[in-house]
Enzyme design. Sequence first.
Site, mmCIF file in Angstrom:
data_model
loop_
_atom_site.group_PDB
_atom_site.id
_atom_site.type_symbol
_atom_site.label_atom_id
_atom_site.label_comp_id
_atom_site.label_asym_id
_atom_site.label_seq_id
_atom_site.Cartn_x
_atom_site.Cartn_y
_atom_site.Cartn_z
ATOM 1 N N PRO A 80 0.833 -1.211 0.000
ATOM 2 C CA PRO A 80 0.000 0.000 0.000
ATOM 3 C C PRO A 80 0.866 1.260 0.000
ATOM 4 O O PRO A 80 1.762 1.404 0.835
ATOM 5 C CB PRO A 80 -0.790 -0.128 1.303
ATOM 6 C CG PRO A 80 -0.778 -1.590 1.615
ATOM 7 C CD PRO A 80 0.547 -2.089 1.133
ATOM 8 N N GLU A 81 0.625 2.145 -0.946
ATOM 9 C CA GLU A 81 1.370 3.400 -1.036
ATOM 10 C C GLU A 81 0.461 4.541 -0.581
ATOM 11 O O GLU A 81 -0.645 4.316 -0.085
ATOM 12 C CB GLU A 81 1.852 3.611 -2.480
ATOM 13 C CG GLU A 81 2.808 2.538 -2.974
ATOM 14 C CD GLU A 81 4.177 2.603 -2.316
ATOM 15 O OE1 GLU A 81 4.467 3.606 -1.625
ATOM 16 O OE2 GLU A 81 4.961 1.649 -2.475
#
Length: 280
Positions: A2-3
């Site tokens: 997840p960014e």
Amino acid sequence: MPELPEVEVTRRSFADRILGATVEAVRLGKPLRWPMGRHPEELVGCRVGAVQRRGKYLWLPLTRLAELGEVDEGGLLIHLGMSGSLGFGMGMRPPGPHDHMELHTTHGCLRLTDPRRFGAVLWGPSMTLGWPGKLLTGLGLEPSDPTLDGVYVHARLKGRRVPIKQALMAGDIVVGAGNIYACEALFRAGIDPRTPAGRLSRPRCQRLVDEVKAVLEEAVALGGSSLKDFRDAHGAQGHFQLSTLVYGREGDPCRRCEGPVRRVVLGQRSTFYCANCQKK
């Protein structure tokens, strides 16, 4: 992993619903990367404030009224690791083997699910002190920061010989340009990802800044990218990966010039680009 867009989408999916809730219980599962740093029972009775995001971290403010009438402040810094996700709601299913933290509140249960256990839930007196301060110090500007412009980036890149993609992903200049988003922003800016960072002119730096902001805004609007595990607190997947121009499209025709999209490994990460549209 997840960014920034995925973390921001997660924040938006539960922040309003948990605001003002009172913590009733905290359950911890298998150990995560670091211990929380506070006994779970000490969080019972705390009131949840406005959830914030810094880079890929979420800050959950917790306050309580102390004995002498003062407000005792602190909070939890949450990181989703490589494959973690947060769920929030009433009447959730019983916890499974990969559910490692549950914050039971009067508004619902906030649950961290992390199969690989690279995530973290850390107590701190504030975002700038304790473990939160150590982890957040050194992060670059947020994409929404008005001081993030071509002049700033050009100055910070001066003398750097690493490829611009690696410099962009390092996170000490601007946060949020993960692998997918760095590839897409560099393509839109017409910059070859292998270009030595210090060689970029100020106008090209401004173009890159503009495209980084645009790509991240678009990704948030589309719910982030769900290549494998990511889901928001409602359980919904993101759709940005369906609209990428170069990422994951090795050998496919470029959507602009119809030349082949190429792949090269930079910093141990697959990097996709068009040799015709992107120049050093």
